[in-house]
Enzyme design. Structure first.
Site, mmCIF file in Angstrom:
data_model
loop_
_atom_site.group_PDB
_atom_site.id
_atom_site.type_symbol
_atom_site.label_atom_id
_atom_site.label_comp_id
_atom_site.label_asym_id
_atom_site.label_seq_id
_atom_site.Cartn_x
_atom_site.Cartn_y
_atom_site.Cartn_z
ATOM 1 C CG HIS A 1 -2.061 -17.895 -53.623
ATOM 2 N ND1 HIS A 1 -0.951 -18.579 -53.207
ATOM 3 C CD2 HIS A 1 -2.110 -18.057 -54.964
ATOM 4 C CE1 HIS A 1 -0.355 -19.120 -54.248
ATOM 5 N NE2 HIS A 1 -1.041 -18.811 -55.328
ATOM 6 C CG HIS B 1 2.189 -21.233 -56.294
ATOM 7 N ND1 HIS B 1 0.857 -21.183 -56.633
ATOM 8 C CD2 HIS B 1 2.324 -22.311 -55.485
ATOM 9 C CE1 HIS B 1 0.221 -22.204 -56.069
ATOM 10 N NE2 HIS B 1 1.095 -22.908 -55.364
ATOM 11 C CG HIS C 1 -5.268 -17.572 -62.495
ATOM 12 N ND1 HIS C 1 -4.034 -18.022 -62.914
ATOM 13 C CD2 HIS C 1 -5.206 -17.521 -61.142
ATOM 14 C CE1 HIS C 1 -3.272 -18.243 -61.854
ATOM 15 N NE2 HIS C 1 -3.958 -17.948 -60.758
ATOM 16 C CG HIS D 1 -2.881 -14.157 -57.636
ATOM 17 N ND1 HIS D 1 -1.790 -14.777 -57.058
ATOM 18 C CD2 HIS D 1 -3.419 -15.071 -58.477
ATOM 19 C CE1 HIS D 1 -1.681 -16.008 -57.535
ATOM 20 N NE2 HIS D 1 -2.665 -16.214 -58.403
ATOM 21 C CG ASP E 1 -5.335 -17.861 -56.870
ATOM 22 O OD1 ASP E 1 -5.080 -17.830 -58.078
ATOM 23 O OD2 ASP E 1 -5.087 -18.835 -56.142
ATOM 24 C CE LYS F 1 2.699 -16.967 -59.041
ATOM 25 N NZ LYS F 1 1.276 -17.104 -59.131
HETATM 26 C C1 NCD Z 1 -4.567 -21.487 -60.184
HETATM 27 C C2 NCD Z 1 -4.993 -21.809 -61.620
HETATM 28 O O1 NCD Z 1 -5.878 -22.636 -61.819
HETATM 29 O O2 NCD Z 1 -4.424 -21.218 -62.542
HETATM 30 N N1 NCD Z 1 -5.137 -22.459 -59.308
HETATM 31 C C3 NCD Z 1 -5.323 -22.354 -57.976
HETATM 32 O O3 NCD Z 1 -5.733 -23.337 -57.362
HETATM 33 N N2 NCD Z 1 -5.084 -21.248 -57.325
HETATM 34 C C4 NCD Z 1 -3.065 -21.419 -60.103
HETATM 35 C C5 NCD Z 1 -2.533 -20.912 -58.801
HETATM 36 O O4 NCD Z 1 -2.571 -19.718 -58.509
HETATM 37 O O5 NCD Z 1 -2.034 -21.746 -58.031
HETATM 38 ZN ZN ZN Z 2 -3.243 -18.072 -58.900
#
Ligand code: NCD
Ligand code: ZN
Length: 335
Positions: A167, A133, A14, A12, A239, A94
């Protein structure tokens, strides 16, 4: 003292876009063999073409790293587009509940609507994996728990659909893993290493503000126990979610912890502290290989040694802070 991890996986992640993508990618692409890359870009990756273009862009920037980009679930998907996605190698969907987190305004409004159920049935038949999520729109500390009825319905309705509770943050979610053979979870480093006190117990720590919110010491402890024994239904998913200082240090603080630079050092430190290093390989790779059915990954052996790492406090001229949120006693050995 050293440990070697084979093919670490971050299920996971970003990676964002543009200069931010270029700046953060090496932290993941160097030590990890592959990662599940999230589709919540400014323009969500809601079609196979958008997801594939982004996947190719990352692959071109990091040749020895396999990005597994998830497709943003939305009600415009249909049998033809899902079939096309699958044929071209996408296999992850997702689900963002509408407005639950960063760039989820185009998320799903009613997950159990007839249209969504139809799409999920197609996804099930095509062998997609559904990453969720799992948060309601309720009180912030109860959101994951309040989402349980939806998880129950999805897990019962789509018995052949693998569902990943992303998460996982609430100890009450653990029972669901035992209840449904088709339900799995990812765990982040920050939810294992921290609780709500780290965010709000002293001065407010915006770089530790994330969705789902860090929870109680009991939640942290229960999740940590799952990770330390590498429970067969959990895999590591950081995450890591970078936001520039401008969107963190403002009246409204964006949610997301940029943990990518700390991950393997942090995991080794945590597992070592609890005498569980023998289970780290399963937690950070083997479980995910099995759960997601991964093959043909770039081969990587990453050796860590018991010495403090030397990490910067920020990158991008101070615009992206690296939160040093836990003691780090291990570092990746350079070749
Ligand atoms: C994530 C993001 O900023 O893309 N933020 C987070 O707080 N985890 C998105 C997510 O996974 O919820
Ligand atoms: Zn995330």
């Amino acid at each position: 003292m050293q440990i070697t991890l084979n093919n670490p996986l971050d299920m996971h992640l970003h990676l964002r876009e543009g200069d931010l993508l270029k700046a953060v990618l090496p932290f993941s692409a160097t030590p990890f063999s592959a990662a599940v890359v999230m589709p919540n870009l400014n323009t969500p990756l809601s079609t196979p073409a958008l997801a594939l273009e982004y996947q190719e862009q990352i692959a071109a920037l990091a040749p020895h790293f396999k990005p597994l980009v998830a497709l943003y679930l939305n009600d415009q998907l249909n049998k033809a587009s899902l079939q096309e996605a699958k044929d071209k190698g996408l296999f992850l969907l997702k689900l963002y509940p509408k407005n639950a987190t960063t760039n989820s305004a185009q998320g799903v409004r009613d997950i159990l609507s007839p249209r969504m159920l139809e799409i999920l049935e197609i996804a099930e038949n095509l062998g997609f994996i559904l990453c969720v999520h799992a948060e309601s729109a309720g009180f912030v500390l109860e959101r994951e728990f309040e989402f349980h009825p939806t998880i129950h319905t999805l897990a019962k309705t789509f018995k052949n659909l693998k569902i990943i509770l992303e998460h996982m943050s609430d100890k009450r979610s653990i029972a669901l893993l035992e209840q449904y053979p088709n339900l799995y979870a990812t765990l982040t480093l920050h939810h294992l290493a921290l609780n709500l006190d780290a965010l709000a117990g002293g001065t407010l720590a915006p770089h530790l503000f994330c969705k789902p919110l860090l929870k109680t010491p009991k939640d942290q402890q229960a999740l940590l126990e799952l990770a330390l024994k590498a429970h067969a239904k959990v895999s590591f998913g950081s995450d890591s979610a970078p936001h520039l200082v401008g969107s963190k240090h403002a009246c409204s603080c964006a949610a997301g912890v940029f943990s990518a630079p700390l991950l393997l050092s942090g995991l080794c430190t945590l597992f070592d502290k609890h005498n569980a290093l023998e289970h780290l390989q399963n937690f950070v790779s083997t479980n995910a290989m099995r759960i997601y059915g991964l093959k043909d990954l770039p081969q990587k052996s990453i050796t860590l040694e018991r010495k403090p790492p030397n990490l910067p406090n920020s990158i991008l001229n101070g615009q992206l802070i690296i939160p040093h949120f836990m003691p780090l006693e291990w570092r990746i050995k350079s070749h």
